[in-house]
Design an enzyme around this catalytic site. Structure first.
Site, PDB file in Angstrom:
ATOM      1  NE  ARG A  21      45.049  31.290  37.963  1.00 49.56           N
ATOM      2  CZ  ARG A  21      44.939  29.969  37.963  1.00 49.56           C
ATOM      3  NH1 ARG A  21      44.186  29.362  37.072  1.00 49.56           N
ATOM      4  NH2 ARG A  21      45.580  29.238  38.868  1.00 49.56           N
ATOM      5  CG  ASP A  65      48.998  41.175  46.362  1.00 48.97           C
ATOM      6  OD1 ASP A  65      48.343  41.933  45.629  1.00 48.97           O
ATOM      7  OD2 ASP A  65      48.471  40.494  47.272  1.00 48.97           O
ATOM      8  CB  VAL A  66      48.776  44.831  41.968  1.00 47.98           C
ATOM      9  CG1 VAL A  66      49.432  44.220  40.754  1.00 47.98           C
ATOM     10  CG2 VAL A  66      47.365  44.292  42.192  1.00 47.98           C
ATOM     11  CG  ASN A  92      45.769  41.141  32.794  1.00 49.83           C
ATOM     12  OD1 ASN A  92      44.821  41.117  32.025  1.00 49.83           O
ATOM     13  ND2 ASN A  92      46.086  40.086  33.539  1.00 49.83           N
ATOM     14  CE1 TYR A 156      35.981  42.970  37.492  1.00 49.36           C
ATOM     15  CE2 TYR A 156      34.233  43.742  36.048  1.00 49.36           C
ATOM     16  CZ  TYR A 156      35.466  43.162  36.215  1.00 49.36           C
ATOM     17  OH  TYR A 156      36.192  42.764  35.121  1.00 49.36           O
ATOM     18  CE  LYS A 160      38.244  45.494  35.946  1.00 48.83           C
ATOM     19  NZ  LYS A 160      39.686  45.310  35.676  1.00 48.83           N
TER      20      LYS A 160
END
Length: 299
Positions: A21, A65-66, A92, A156, A160
């Site tokens: 998605r 699943d990563v 991604n 988060y 990142k």
């Protein structure tokens, strides 16, 4: 080929994680329209297969699943066998959790790091032999959060910033093998991972305090177009919207400005976040609503 000339993507073998998605699905479709063969890796197998079907007969879905190294490695090997190799990897897959360091659910915090950062490492590590063989290209997704670290989003931002650092080190390691490495930096893009947290009162409060372009939500197409152009040029840096390039140039002062601007409202955001924990519990308060939270809730 002249420097800067776009690469013809026809026949290129591209693996995309988190492809069921959002940006992952739409960038898979966009690359397929340019003639690429896509291996789509992720959860939600029905959606994943639906996207793969729309990418043409040479494309295929691989459920993994990563955070599961064995499953991910098996998916990468199966994808390479199906495609006849791998020319490009777009790492991604990502999730987000909301809450202060003191009150966030530890499982949600650690799951965010595991998916967003360690998941990139697992993806790249598994695909690297194929990328070296093809002198390929890696595009990993960081975020504006890699350089602007907001309260309530420590997991988060840390994940990142880690992706960016990982890719910068990787670029030097694999450059002599002909592999190029890019990092994508996006602001608020209209996807589940942005829409889901809007249900959290502390996140809504935080977003309401952002000024000018940093407060806007940008169309999904902006990020898709930027990624496709990045793959075509094997770009080191991919941004959406374009003003992020200026922030990258000024990155030494961005954390200082972010911290200065947030001092006036951060205590209220912390109060709201902690009140939400008291109201619904740490686990529920830490996980955004919506499809983007599926991986955390399932884990």
């Amino acid at each position: 080929m002249a420097k800067g000339a776009p690469i013809d993507l026809h026949g290129k073998r591209i693996l995309v994680t988190g492809a069921a998605r959002g940006i992952g699905a739409d960038v898979s479709r966009a690359l397929a329209r340019r003639g690429a063969k896509i291996a789509l890796v992720g959860l939600e197998p029905e959606l994943l297969c639906e996207v793969a079907a729309g990418c043409g007969p040479d494309s295929k879905a691989f459920e993994a699943d990563v955070t599961d190294r064995d499953a991910l490695e098996a998916a990468v090997e199966a994808a390479a066998a199906h495609l006849g190799g791998i020319d490009v990897v777009i790492a991604n897959a990502g999730v987000a959790a909301i809450g202060t360091v003191r009150t966030i659910d530890p499982v949600a915090f650690e799951r965010t790091i595991d998916v967003n950062l360690i998941g990139v490492w697992r993806t790249v590590r598994a695909a690297l032999p194929h990328l070296i063989a093809s002198r390929g290209y890696v595009l990993s997704v960081a975020s504006l959060a890699a350089i602007a670290h907001a309260p309530g989003m420590a997991s988060y931002a840390a994940s990142k910033a880690g992706v960016e650092a990982f890719c910068n080190a990787l670029r030097v390691e694999v450059g002599p093998s002909g592999v190029d490495v890019g990092v994508a930096y996006f602001s608020w893009i209209d996807t589940d991972i942005v829409r889901g947290p809007e249900a959290h009162p502390a996140f809504r409060f935080f977003r309401s305090k952002l000024k000018g372009p940093m407060g806007r939500t940008y169309p999904l197409e902006d990020a898709v177009d930027a990624r496709v152009a990045g793959v075509e040029s094997r770009a080191r840096t991919v941004v959406a919207p374009g003003w992020i390039r200026a922030l990258l140039a000024l990155r030494s002062i961005v954390p200082l400005v972010t911290e200065r601007d947030s001092r006036s409202w951060a205590p209220e955001m912390v109060r709201i976040a902690e009140s939400e924990v008291e109201r619904v519990g740490a686990e529920e308060a830490s996980i955004p609503d919506g499809p983007a939270a599926t991986g955390i809730k399932a884990g």
